[in-house]
Write a protein that holds these residues in place. Sequence first.
Motif, PDB file in Angstrom:
ATOM      1  N   VAL A  81       0.858  -1.194   0.000  1.00 47.41           N
ATOM      2  CA  VAL A  81       0.000   0.000   0.000  1.00 47.41           C
ATOM      3  C   VAL A  81       0.890   1.239   0.000  1.00 47.41           C
ATOM      4  N   PRO A  82       0.388   2.368  -0.529  1.00 44.24           N
ATOM      5  CA  PRO A  82       1.193   3.597  -0.527  1.00 44.24           C
ATOM      6  C   PRO A  82       1.481   4.073   0.896  1.00 44.24           C
ATOM      7  N   ILE A  83       2.617   4.708   1.074  1.00 46.92           N
ATOM      8  CA  ILE A  83       2.940   5.276   2.377  1.00 46.92           C
ATOM      9  C   ILE A  83       1.899   6.335   2.738  1.00 46.92           C
ATOM     10  N   HIS A  84       1.511   6.328   3.984  1.00 46.51           N
ATOM     11  CA  HIS A  84       0.544   7.309   4.488  1.00 46.51           C
ATOM     12  C   HIS A  84       1.276   8.301   5.377  1.00 46.51           C
ATOM     13  N   VAL A  85       1.126   9.590   5.089  1.00 50.06           N
ATOM     14  CA  VAL A  85       1.723  10.637   5.923  1.00 50.06           C
ATOM     15  C   VAL A  85       0.659  11.694   6.202  1.00 50.06           C
ATOM     16  N   SER A  86       0.477  12.026   7.464  1.00 46.83           N
ATOM     17  CA  SER A  86      -0.499  13.053   7.840  1.00 46.83           C
ATOM     18  C   SER A  86      -0.008  13.734   9.109  1.00 46.83           C
ATOM     19  N   SER A  87      -0.784  14.690   9.583  1.00 42.91           N
ATOM     20  CA  SER A  87      -0.428  15.370  10.827  1.00 42.91           C
ATOM     21  C   SER A  87      -1.682  15.778  11.578  1.00 42.91           C
ATOM     22  N   VAL A  88      -1.525  15.917  12.879  1.00 41.80           N
ATOM     23  CA  VAL A  88      -2.608  16.348  13.763  1.00 41.80           C
ATOM     24  C   VAL A  88      -2.138  17.609  14.481  1.00 41.80           C
ATOM     25  N   ILE A  89      -2.973  18.645  14.442  1.00 37.18           N
ATOM     26  CA  ILE A  89      -2.602  19.923  15.058  1.00 37.18           C
ATOM     27  C   ILE A  89      -3.497  20.187  16.259  1.00 37.18           C
ATOM     28  N   SER A  90      -2.889  20.436  17.395  1.00 36.00           N
ATOM     29  CA  SER A  90      -3.614  20.761  18.620  1.00 36.00           C
ATOM     30  C   SER A  90      -3.183  22.143  19.108  1.00 36.00           C
ATOM     31  N   GLN A  91      -4.036  22.763  19.899  1.00 33.92           N
ATOM     32  CA  GLN A  91      -3.740  24.061  20.491  1.00 33.92           C
ATOM     33  C   GLN A  91      -3.629  23.894  21.999  1.00 33.92           C
ATOM     34  N   VAL A  92      -2.520  24.335  22.561  1.00 35.00           N
ATOM     35  CA  VAL A  92      -2.292  24.198  24.001  1.00 35.00           C
ATOM     36  C   VAL A  92      -2.023  25.575  24.604  1.00 35.00           C
ATOM     37  N   THR A  93      -2.728  25.888  25.675  1.00 32.99           N
ATOM     38  CA  THR A  93      -2.506  27.138  26.400  1.00 32.99           C
ATOM     39  C   THR A  93      -1.827  26.828  27.727  1.00 32.99           C
ATOM     40  N   LEU A  94      -0.673  27.445  27.949  1.00 30.62           N
ATOM     41  CA  LEU A  94       0.050  27.259  29.205  1.00 30.62           C
ATOM     42  C   LEU A  94      -0.155  28.445  30.128  1.00 30.62           C
ATOM     43  N   ALA A  95      -0.144  28.161  31.420  1.00 29.68           N
ATOM     44  CA  ALA A  95      -0.189  29.223  32.417  1.00 29.68           C
ATOM     45  C   ALA A  95       1.109  30.027  32.366  1.00 29.68           C
ATOM     46  N   ARG A  96       1.106  31.180  32.998  1.00 28.79           N
ATOM     47  CA  ARG A  96       2.330  31.967  33.078  1.00 28.79           C
ATOM     48  C   ARG A  96       3.293  31.283  34.048  1.00 28.79           C
ATOM     49  N   LEU A  97       4.510  31.048  33.578  1.00 33.96           N
ATOM     50  CA  LEU A  97       5.500  30.306  34.363  1.00 33.96           C
ATOM     51  C   LEU A  97       6.621  31.239  34.812  1.00 33.96           C
ATOM     52  N   GLU A  98       6.887  31.220  36.097  1.00 34.58           N
ATOM     53  CA  GLU A  98       7.993  32.009  36.623  1.00 34.58           C
ATOM     54  C   GLU A  98       9.317  31.279  36.337  1.00 34.58           C
ATOM     55  N   PRO A  99      10.411  32.019  36.216  1.00 36.76           N
ATOM     56  CA  PRO A  99      11.709  31.373  35.974  1.00 36.76           C
ATOM     57  C   PRO A  99      12.042  30.294  36.997  1.00 36.76           C
ATOM     58  N   ALA A 100      11.683  30.529  38.255  1.00 37.11           N
ATOM     59  CA  ALA A 100      11.969  29.529  39.293  1.00 37.11           C
ATOM     60  C   ALA A 100      11.166  28.254  39.057  1.00 37.11           C
ATOM     61  N   THR A 101       9.955  28.407  38.557  1.00 41.62           N
ATOM     62  CA  THR A 101       9.119  27.235  38.259  1.00 41.62           C
ATOM     63  C   THR A 101       9.727  26.432  37.114  1.00 41.62           C
ATOM     64  N   ILE A 102      10.201  27.137  36.097  1.00 38.40           N
ATOM     65  CA  ILE A 102      10.828  26.457  34.961  1.00 38.40           C
ATOM     66  C   ILE A 102      12.078  25.708  35.410  1.00 38.40           C
ATOM     67  N   ALA A 103      12.882  26.340  36.243  1.00 38.68           N
ATOM     68  CA  ALA A 103      14.105  25.689  36.738  1.00 38.68           C
ATOM     69  C   ALA A 103      13.771  24.456  37.567  1.00 38.68           C
ATOM     70  N   ALA A 104      12.740  24.572  38.410  1.00 37.89           N
ATOM     71  CA  ALA A 104      12.339  23.441  39.238  1.00 37.89           C
ATOM     72  C   ALA A 104      11.792  22.306  38.379  1.00 37.89           C
ATOM     73  N   TYR A 105      11.072  22.669  37.341  1.00 41.47           N
ATOM     74  CA  TYR A 105      10.525  21.649  36.443  1.00 41.47           C
ATOM     75  C   TYR A 105      11.652  20.935  35.697  1.00 41.47           C
TER      76      TYR A 105
END
Length: 202
Positions: free
Chosen positions: A115-139
């Motif tokens: 069968v022919p190769i199948h290529v597709s994509s799925v697009i989602s939208q994600v909203t993140l909360a505001r992240l403080e630098p300390a939160t990013i470092a801890a994560y």
Amino acid sequence: MINTPIVLASASPQRARLLEQLGLSFTAVPADIDETPHPDEDSVALAERLARGKACAIAPDYPQACVIGSDTVVAHGDEAFGKPRDLADAQRMLGALSGTTHRVITGLAVIAPGVPIHVSSVISQVTLARLEPATIAAYWATGEPQGAAGAYAIQGQAGQFVVHLAGSFSAVMGLPVYETAARLREIGLDPLGRAGIDGVAR
């Protein structure tokens, strides 16, 4: 094609877990490809090219198998975020995504005998909360962002940062389960045997 073996072209435990949800037996084989974006390549084209590249890299070694490739790209404006190189790169990515809505594009490629190769994509939208630098470092210190597109894993501790998701949760994780199952059904590898998506025998 009912007895065709299935190969997942990935070392990702998240993608393996998602494919396991379909109740299928498969072999996971890492695909080592260059994930560098091409000049002027948009995020959808990048995700689809990488998914195709992973499947095509593995398929020659498994000519009788159905090979599934997938790749996820986080798009912030015109920039595609892949996996962070280090803490500074993760801070740059999460700092840019903080308090905004961004796109997550997951490419899917399926190669199967006859069968022919199948290529597709799925697009989602994600909203993140505001992240403080300390939160990013801890994560970052949790070890979770390493190896995750956009420097966050929605299925893990980063779930607490997600204000809203429009689209496919599994695709944001790394493999669009609905679309994968649909393609497998199309080529005769129905995860439910002879049952249709509504559970009615065909």
